[in-house]
Write a protein that holds these residues in place. Structure first.
Motif, PDB file in Angstrom:
ATOM      1  N   VAL A 119      18.630 -51.036  14.774  1.00 56.73           N
ATOM      2  CA  VAL A 119      18.292 -49.718  15.570  1.00 56.73           C
ATOM      3  C   VAL A 119      17.397 -48.879  14.458  1.00 56.73           C
ATOM      4  N   TYR A 120      17.723 -48.774  13.540  1.00 57.79           N
ATOM      5  CA  TYR A 120      16.593 -47.976  12.701  1.00 57.79           C
ATOM      6  C   TYR A 120      15.388 -48.300  12.466  1.00 57.79           C
ATOM      7  N   LEU A 121      15.190 -49.756  12.287  1.00 59.65           N
ATOM      8  CA  LEU A 121      13.876 -50.506  12.194  1.00 59.65           C
ATOM      9  C   LEU A 121      13.175 -50.327  13.527  1.00 59.65           C
ATOM     10  N   ALA A 122      14.078 -50.691  14.644  1.00 62.70           N
ATOM     11  CA  ALA A 122      13.231 -50.787  15.829  1.00 62.70           C
ATOM     12  C   ALA A 122      12.796 -49.361  16.256  1.00 62.70           C
ATOM     13  N   GLU A 123      13.503 -48.431  16.178  1.00 63.56           N
ATOM     14  CA  GLU A 123      13.237 -47.002  16.333  1.00 63.56           C
ATOM     15  C   GLU A 123      11.991 -46.377  15.447  1.00 63.56           C
ATOM     16  N   SER A 124      11.970 -46.880  14.443  1.00 63.36           N
ATOM     17  CA  SER A 124      10.886 -46.332  13.641  1.00 63.36           C
ATOM     18  C   SER A 124       9.732 -47.161  13.796  1.00 63.36           C
ATOM     19  N   ASN A 125       9.596 -48.253  14.683  1.00 62.77           N
ATOM     20  CA  ASN A 125       8.495 -48.965  15.285  1.00 62.77           C
ATOM     21  C   ASN A 125       8.508 -48.553  16.873  1.00 62.77           C
ATOM     22  N   GLY A 126       8.962 -47.568  17.106  1.00 65.86           N
ATOM     23  CA  GLY A 126       8.710 -47.234  18.436  1.00 65.86           C
ATOM     24  C   GLY A 126       9.551 -47.603  19.586  1.00 65.86           C
ATOM     25  N   ILE A 127      10.584 -48.575  19.466  1.00 63.69           N
ATOM     26  CA  ILE A 127      11.263 -48.828  20.470  1.00 63.69           C
ATOM     27  C   ILE A 127      12.415 -48.018  20.932  1.00 63.69           C
ATOM     28  N   ARG A 128      12.563 -47.774  22.174  1.00 66.23           N
ATOM     29  CA  ARG A 128      13.442 -46.558  22.724  1.00 66.23           C
ATOM     30  C   ARG A 128      14.428 -47.225  23.617  1.00 66.23           C
ATOM     31  N   HIS A 129      14.635 -48.594  23.624  1.00 66.03           N
ATOM     32  CA  HIS A 129      15.641 -49.309  24.416  1.00 66.03           C
ATOM     33  C   HIS A 129      16.324 -50.350  23.811  1.00 66.03           C
ATOM     34  N   PHE A 130      17.459 -50.558  23.911  1.00 70.09           N
ATOM     35  CA  PHE A 130      18.321 -51.561  23.292  1.00 70.09           C
ATOM     36  C   PHE A 130      19.370 -52.203  24.206  1.00 70.09           C
ATOM     37  N   SER A 131      19.593 -53.355  23.945  1.00 66.72           N
ATOM     38  CA  SER A 131      20.242 -54.137  25.157  1.00 66.72           C
ATOM     39  C   SER A 131      21.575 -54.781  24.135  1.00 66.72           C
ATOM     40  N   THR A 132      22.874 -54.742  24.655  1.00 64.21           N
ATOM     41  CA  THR A 132      23.988 -54.976  23.897  1.00 64.21           C
ATOM     42  C   THR A 132      24.507 -56.210  24.794  1.00 64.21           C
ATOM     43  N   PHE A 133      25.436 -56.939  24.408  1.00 66.45           N
ATOM     44  CA  PHE A 133      26.422 -57.732  25.315  1.00 66.45           C
ATOM     45  C   PHE A 133      27.630 -56.870  25.537  1.00 66.45           C
ATOM     46  N   SER A 134      28.127 -56.101  24.787  1.00 69.84           N
ATOM     47  CA  SER A 134      29.489 -55.391  25.128  1.00 69.84           C
ATOM     48  C   SER A 134      29.681 -53.999  24.591  1.00 69.84           C
ATOM     49  N   ALA A 135      30.577 -53.180  25.227  1.00 69.70           N
ATOM     50  CA  ALA A 135      30.659 -51.814  25.054  1.00 69.70           C
ATOM     51  C   ALA A 135      30.647 -51.471  23.559  1.00 69.70           C
TER      52      ALA A 135
END
Ligand SMILES: *Cc1c(COP(=O)(O)O)cnc(C)c1O
Length: 384
Positions: A48-64
């Motif tokens: 999450v940290y790495l992705a956000e530092s690279n401009g990602i603003r959406h994440f998908s997970t399998f579970s809650a």
């Protein structure tokens, strides 16, 4: 070092992978970073940290539970989407936090409406349709009933997405099946549009579909394995290979390295058995290093007398059985090996490399499985 081994995550590799993935998608397409399975073993918080530092603003997970970890780790108010399991008792939390989730059956849809109404808030739903994967998704025959429920409850529902998942876009063996799915999905989309329901995003593609079936790239793609630097399959790589520029033949880079150190060094006489039982007898006078990584850390017992590690840049063999916490490595040919010397289990040391694939081949595991089986309690740390 408190732990017996640690996992390094390369920031520059991640940056490079995203750059390549974006080059394949164009500027208009949103990437959802898939972080299920503890972010394919990398650690949800790290990715999450790495992705956000690279401009990602959406994440998908399998579970809650995974969504909760993303929610807590996110510094940028990113969107979160649960593609699988949400039990009824946590659905209120999910809706309250504005987390999106797949809806693939009426039961969940009714629950979502009920809770959203109670909260005076819209539930962000992604309607999953059955196109041929045959795991979850609304059936074509259910579309009228589905439409009715969606329309009746429009006030409580945010139609975030219309989605499906392909049944093996990483292998040409599934070509016909995937093509049929693409067609079927288009029918759902057109049908909903013609009945006045427009979804905010249309998304179907995983890494393999994005790379091998460009027509599956819509508003958003759900990228898992490729962001971690692996091709979904050898076939996907071969398919792309001829289109890659000569200086870019290897655009995906592994993020992960797994390292330990020599715990102790011991001399063994020719004829001695090493470790439990008699699976390995020293064929000469030998020097053995004990490395404190075993099957409890994800180093499979199948690698007994088979596994390789790197020490001083040399590829060396595991001798004897892999035990719960340790392996023995033949270091007879090393020059002055010392307790504390670095041992690479996955990764590069000087000119040699042990890849996840080579590691996996000897245990019949695919990259996905090997990565996600790396225990959560091995510390992960970044490297530039
Ligand atoms: C895991 C998953 C993905 C990502 O797949 P990769 O092959 O890792 O890119 C996308 N969509 C769904 C529904 C998934 O379960």
């Amino acid at each position: 070092m408190l732990h017996t081994s640690y996992i390094e995550i390369s920031k520059s590799a991640y940056r490079q992978n995203l750059k390549f993935i974006r080059s394949q998608l164009g500027d208009q397409v949103m990437i959802s970073s898939v972080v299920k399975g503890n972010a394919y073993g990398h650690g949800i918080e790290n990715i999450v940290y790495l992705a956000e530092s690279n401009g990602i603003r959406h994440f998908s997970t399998f579970s809650a539970d995974e969504a909760k970890r993303v929610y807590e780790a996110s510094q940028r108010n990113s969107q979160i989407m649960i593609m699988g399991m949400v039990s009824d008792d946590v659905l209120p939390w999910v809706i309250e936090k504005g987390i999106g989730f797949y809806v693939f059956e009426f039961e969940r849809l009714y629950q979502a409406v009920r809770i959203a109404r109670k909260q005076g808030k819209e539930a962000r739903i992604h309607v999953e349709v059955e196109t041929g994967f045959h795991r979850t998704g609304f059936e074509w025959q259910e579309r009228d009933a589905l439409l009715r429920v969606l329309k009746e409850n429009e006030a409580y529902l945010d139609f975030r997405g219309l989605c499906t998942h392909y049944a093996g876009a990483e292998s040409v063996a599934n070509y016909v099946r995937v093509k049929d799915q693409i067609k079927k999905y288009a029918e759902y989309k057109a049908w909903f549009l013609s009945h006045g329901i427009r979804f905010k995003t249309y998304h179907t593609a995983c890494s393999a579909a994005s790379l091998s079936y460009p027509e599956t790239i819509m508003d958003m793609v759900r990228i898992g394995i490729a962001q971690y630097g692996f091709w979904p399959s050898q076939e996907t790589y071969m398919f792309k290979f001829k289109h890659l520029a000569d200086n870019m033949k290897n655009p995906l880079k592994r993020l992960i390295s797994w390292k330990s150190q020599i715990m102790s060094v011991k001399k063994v006489k020719m004829g001695d058995f090493i470790g439990y039982g008699n699976s390995y007898m020293a064929s000469r006078d030998m020097i053995i290093a004990l490395v404190p990584v075993g099957y409890c850390h994800g180093f499979s017992r199948n690698l007994s007398n088979l596994g390789k590690v790197l020490i001083h840049g040399k590829i060396l063999s595991v001798v004897g059985t892999v035990t719960m916490n340790a392996i023995s490595v033949d270091i007879t040919d090393l020059d002055n090996p010392q307790k504390g010397d670095e041992v690479v289990i996955i990764g590069r040391q000087k000119r040699n490399e042990i890849t996840v694939a080579s590691f996996g081949e000897s245990t019949q595991q695919v990259n996905y499985e090997l990565l996600t089986r790396l225990p959560q309690d091995i510390p992960r740390r970044f490297r530039s």
